[in-house]
Design an enzyme around this catalytic site. Structure first.
Site, PDB file in Angstrom:
ATOM      1  N   ASP A  47       0.847  -1.204   0.000  1.00 59.89           N
ATOM      2  CA  ASP A  47       0.000   0.000   0.000  1.00 59.89           C
ATOM      3  C   ASP A  47       0.884   1.257   0.000  1.00 59.89           C
ATOM      4  O   ASP A  47       0.384   2.377  -0.090  1.00 59.89           O
ATOM      5  CB  ASP A  47      -1.011  -0.007   1.152  1.00 59.89           C
ATOM      6  CG  ASP A  47      -0.368   0.011   2.527  1.00 59.89           C
ATOM      7  OD1 ASP A  47       0.874  -0.067   2.618  1.00 59.89           O
ATOM      8  OD2 ASP A  47      -1.119   0.107   3.517  1.00 59.89           O
ATOM      9  N   SER A  48       2.215   1.059   0.023  1.00 59.24           N
ATOM     10  CA  SER A  48       3.146   2.175  -0.201  1.00 59.24           C
ATOM     11  C   SER A  48       2.925   2.792  -1.580  1.00 59.24           C
ATOM     12  O   SER A  48       3.349   3.921  -1.835  1.00 59.24           O
ATOM     13  CB  SER A  48       4.602   1.700  -0.067  1.00 59.24           C
ATOM     14  OG  SER A  48       4.822   0.540  -0.835  1.00 59.24           O
ATOM     15  N   ASP A  86      -1.302  -6.122  -0.564  1.00 59.77           N
ATOM     16  CA  ASP A  86      -1.382  -5.490   0.757  1.00 59.77           C
ATOM     17  C   ASP A  86      -2.811  -5.006   0.999  1.00 59.77           C
ATOM     18  O   ASP A  86      -3.345  -4.205   0.212  1.00 59.77           O
ATOM     19  CB  ASP A  86      -0.433  -4.274   0.744  1.00 59.77           C
ATOM     20  CG  ASP A  86       0.230  -4.022   2.075  1.00 59.77           C
ATOM     21  OD1 ASP A  86      -0.031  -4.774   3.035  1.00 59.77           O
ATOM     22  OD2 ASP A  86       1.036  -3.065   2.141  1.00 59.77           O
ATOM     23  N   LYS A 116      -1.284  -9.440   2.712  1.00 63.80           N
ATOM     24  CA  LYS A 116      -0.549  -8.997   3.911  1.00 63.80           C
ATOM     25  C   LYS A 116      -1.444  -8.028   4.654  1.00 63.80           C
ATOM     26  O   LYS A 116      -2.167  -7.248   4.036  1.00 63.80           O
ATOM     27  CB  LYS A 116       0.768  -8.314   3.531  1.00 63.80           C
ATOM     28  CG  LYS A 116       1.516  -7.741   4.745  1.00 63.80           C
ATOM     29  CD  LYS A 116       2.888  -7.227   4.376  1.00 63.80           C
ATOM     30  CE  LYS A 116       2.937  -5.818   3.854  1.00 63.80           C
ATOM     31  NZ  LYS A 116       2.389  -4.793   4.791  1.00 63.80           N
ATOM     32  N   GLU A 118      -1.583  -5.553   8.522  1.00 61.44           N
ATOM     33  CA  GLU A 118      -0.779  -5.008   9.625  1.00 61.44           C
ATOM     34  C   GLU A 118      -1.450  -5.260  10.975  1.00 61.44           C
ATOM     35  O   GLU A 118      -2.662  -5.129  11.097  1.00 61.44           O
ATOM     36  CB  GLU A 118      -0.599  -3.492   9.434  1.00 61.44           C
ATOM     37  CG  GLU A 118       0.177  -3.121   8.192  1.00 61.44           C
ATOM     38  CD  GLU A 118       0.360  -1.611   8.016  1.00 61.44           C
ATOM     39  OE1 GLU A 118      -0.047  -0.839   8.909  1.00 61.44           O
ATOM     40  OE2 GLU A 118       0.916  -1.214   6.974  1.00 61.44           O
ATOM     41  N   GLU A 185       9.009  -4.380  10.646  1.00 62.69           N
ATOM     42  CA  GLU A 185       9.429  -3.072  10.130  1.00 62.69           C
ATOM     43  C   GLU A 185       9.919  -2.174  11.261  1.00 62.69           C
ATOM     44  O   GLU A 185       9.215  -2.000  12.277  1.00 62.69           O
ATOM     45  CB  GLU A 185       8.261  -2.394   9.387  1.00 62.69           C
ATOM     46  CG  GLU A 185       8.630  -1.021   8.851  1.00 62.69           C
ATOM     47  CD  GLU A 185       7.672  -0.468   7.805  1.00 62.69           C
ATOM     48  OE1 GLU A 185       6.753  -1.175   7.386  1.00 62.69           O
ATOM     49  OE2 GLU A 185       7.872   0.703   7.404  1.00 62.69           O
TER      50      GLU A 185
HETATM   51  O1  KIV Z   1       3.490  -1.131   1.669  1.00 66.39           O
HETATM   52  C1  KIV Z   1       4.642  -1.585   1.660  1.00 66.39           C
HETATM   53  O2  KIV Z   1       5.428  -1.358   0.731  1.00 66.39           O
HETATM   54  C2  KIV Z   1       5.044  -2.415   2.802  1.00 66.39           C
HETATM   55  C3  KIV Z   1       6.478  -2.838   2.879  1.00 66.39           C
HETATM   56  C4  KIV Z   1       7.355  -1.695   3.126  1.00 66.39           C
HETATM   57  C5  KIV Z   1       6.689  -3.942   3.833  1.00 66.39           C
HETATM   58  O3  KIV Z   1       4.252  -2.721   3.630  1.00 66.39           O
END
Ligand code: KIV
Length: 267
Positions: A47-48, A86, A116, A118, A185
């Site tokens: 989600d970055s 994510d 993934k 959090e 992280e």
């Molecule tokens: O969103 C992302 O890119 C991440 C990674 C930095 C682990 O969660």
């Protein structure tokens, strides 16, 4: 490097044999083809993307639909890497049913192989429900950017004895719930080492030192394509912003001066 598709058992084998696991983000077809061709084990459609590609100030606002758009493009570009999507903020916290429905969209519509999400014990019911529905889940502990406000900003986590103990307990809980791997992280190296030694599933570190079973970084960070800020834990392997800017400026100048298109570009 084998050209065979990477699977969860392959990742577990790597942990067992102490062969470091590689993971990098990608957000579209060209970045996915590059990461895949370079032989990276796991592509995370993180989600970055909200910040690196879409220009949001953080990761909070991105929606499931926006994430799926990027995941679909990555799935079309990657042949070998294991693909993880994510789950964005509030797509898995409300209740387990909604978490399964949203996770299912990453698999059915966007052709991801896992999701993934959090958090630790506070999201464990959703984690269990998604896994029970047949969808592999990667956990994410330490600095969890979706809830960075609650953590007081983008800070290293697990520095006190109490918070370190809590993180270790959360890691064990995520493993017991059935997660196949765990991102750590911005965690002190010693704590990441203890968590890695305690767990049977692989840990993938980002700012968590060398003892993790693997490492992950963000595509735009390692290539120097994100100019807002660079976290201390990032290693920049190229600064592509400069040559790209130079090429675009040259194109503009050549069009303005009539150098382009030449006869060879014309019919
Ligand atoms: O969103 C992302 O890119 C991440 C990674 C930095 C682990 O969660």
């Amino acid at each position: 490097m084998s050209s065979q598709k990477v699977s969860i058992p392959d990742l577990q084998q790597k942990k067992k044999k102490k062969h470091p696991i590689t993971m990098l983000t990608a957000y579209d077809y060209p970045s996915a083809t590059l990461v895949d061709e370079a032989g990276v084990d796991i592509i995370l459609v993180g989600d970055s993307v909200a910040m690196t590609v879409l220009g949001y100030p953080d990761t909070v606002s991105i929606t499931v639909d926006e994430m799926l758009h990027h995941c679909k493009a990555v799935a079309r570009g990657a042949k070998r890497a294991f693909l993880i999507g994510d789950m964005p903020f509030l797509s898995y916290q409300i209740d387990a049913k909604e978490a399964i429905r949203n996770a299912g969209r990453f698999i059915k519509e966007a052709r991801m192989e896992a999701v993934k999400l959090e958090g630790g014990r506070e999201v464990i019911e959703s984690v269990r429900a998604i896994i029970d529905a047949g969808i592999p889940v990667m956990g994410h502990l330490g600095l969890t950017p979706q809830t960075a406000t609650k953590l007081g900003g983008y800070k290293v986590q697990g520095k006190t004895e109490k918070s370190a103990k809590r993180m270790l307990e959360d890691a064990v809980a995520l493993q017991q719930a059935g997660c196949f791997a765990l991102v750590l992280e911005a965690v002190p190296s010693k704590l990441a080492e203890s968590i890695t030694a305690e767990l049977n599933i692989p840990t993938i570190g980002i700012g968590a030192g060398p003892a993790c079973d693997g490492q992950v970084l963000v595509f735009h960070d390692i290539l120097g394509l994100f100019d807002q800020f660079t976290p201390t834990f990032v290693k920049q392997y190229a600064n592509l912003r400069e040559p790209i800017l130079k090429a675009i400026r040259t194109y503009r100048q050549e069009v303005e001066s009539g150098v382009f298109p030449a006869d060879s570009h014309s019919f």
